[in-house]
Motif scaffolding. Structure first.
Motif, short mmCIF file in Angstrom:
data_model
loop_
_atom_site.label_atom_id
_atom_site.label_comp_id
_atom_site.label_asym_id
_atom_site.label_seq_id
_atom_site.Cartn_x
_atom_site.Cartn_y
_atom_site.Cartn_z
N PHE A 182 -13.27 -12.90 14.27
CA PHE A 182 -15.11 -12.66 14.78
C PHE A 182 -15.43 -12.21 13.49
O PHE A 182 -15.56 -11.45 13.26
N ALA A 183 -16.65 -12.88 12.93
CA ALA A 183 -18.05 -12.96 12.16
C ALA A 183 -18.44 -11.50 13.32
O ALA A 183 -18.40 -10.95 14.79
N ALA B 7 -20.55 -12.70 15.83
CA ALA B 7 -20.03 -13.49 16.82
C ALA B 7 -20.79 -13.78 18.29
O ALA B 7 -20.63 -12.54 19.05
N GLU B 8 -20.30 -14.82 18.70
CA GLU B 8 -20.79 -15.42 19.90
C GLU B 8 -19.16 -15.81 20.91
O GLU B 8 -19.14 -16.96 20.37
N SER C 117 -22.02 -11.41 22.52
CA SER C 117 -22.21 -11.89 21.64
C SER C 117 -22.33 -10.02 20.75
O SER C 117 -22.49 -9.19 21.36
N ARG D 211 -18.79 -8.73 17.46
CA ARG D 211 -17.36 -8.49 17.93
C ARG D 211 -17.07 -7.73 18.48
O ARG D 211 -16.39 -7.78 19.68
N LEU E 239 -17.16 -21.61 12.24
CA LEU E 239 -16.97 -20.49 11.31
C LEU E 239 -17.48 -20.15 9.93
O LEU E 239 -18.04 -21.41 9.74
N ILE F 295 -14.91 -16.46 13.30
CA ILE F 295 -15.34 -17.16 14.19
C ILE F 295 -16.72 -16.44 14.46
O ILE F 295 -17.20 -15.48 14.21
N ARG F 296 -18.07 -17.63 14.21
CA ARG F 296 -19.65 -17.21 14.48
C ARG F 296 -19.56 -17.56 16.08
O ARG F 296 -20.45 -16.49 16.26
N ARG F 297 -18.88 -18.66 16.67
CA ARG F 297 -19.54 -18.78 17.55
C ARG F 297 -17.79 -19.77 18.06
O ARG F 297 -17.59 -20.79 17.92
#
Length: 168
Positions: A52-53, A56-57, A75, A77, A140, A149-151
């Protein structure tokens, strides 16, 4: 939702350097989702977090709505890792199989769709389980030489067992 391009690679076949770079990106993009699944299965906090970023969500609401659950949007990481691992560690054994991965790349961002079959078993009562077939929709971002992964939006196509007992 699905990435439906008519081919995997966009780099011209004659440009070996671009093909190699795109193949590396695709491997790293897919690996982010593998780290997500295996990190959960092993209850490995560092591996799971590496998917995850920081911002991330994780949106499990579409899947959970199929059996009447209403989880919050997760919401960050740290929140995602803490919430998921606390829910499962010592209580639920999981296995994740990831298939039908499709990817589009646009510079330092990418989109991935995949089908994930996720088995969940209560450790105290192996007769209580849930088998889920979930379409994943993932955004991503590049993070150095890897992707994160951002979302992540998880929907559900079908399930068997009792998800309400697993995700309580």
């Amino acid at each position: 939702m699905y990435v439906t391009r008519d081919r995997a690679l966009t780099a011209p076949a004659h440009d070996t350097a671009k093909v190699v770079a795109e193949l590396r990106d695709r491997a790293e993009i897919t690996d982010a989702l593998y780290r997500f699944g295996l990190g959960q299965d092993l209850k490995d906090k560092e591996l799971f977090a590496s998917a995850f970023a920081a911002d991330a969500e994780l949106d499990f609401r579409p899947a959970a709505s199929k059996w009447g659950a209403k989880p919050p949007l997760m919401s960050g990481r740290d929140t995602i890792v803490t919430t998921i691992l606390a829910m499962f560690t010592g209580r639920v054994d999981t296995t994740h199989q990831i298939t039908n991965v499709r990817i589009t790349i646009d510079g330092d961002t990418a989109r991935l769709t995949a089908l994930v079959e996720a088995q969940h078993l209560l450790t105290a009562d192996r007769t209580t389980h849930a088998l889920l077939k979930n379409p994943y929709d993932v955004d991503l971002v590049r993070d150095g030489d890897r992707w994160v992964i951002r979302r992540l939006r998880i929907d559900n196509t079908w399930y068997t067992g009792n998800p309400a007992a697993i995700f309580s």
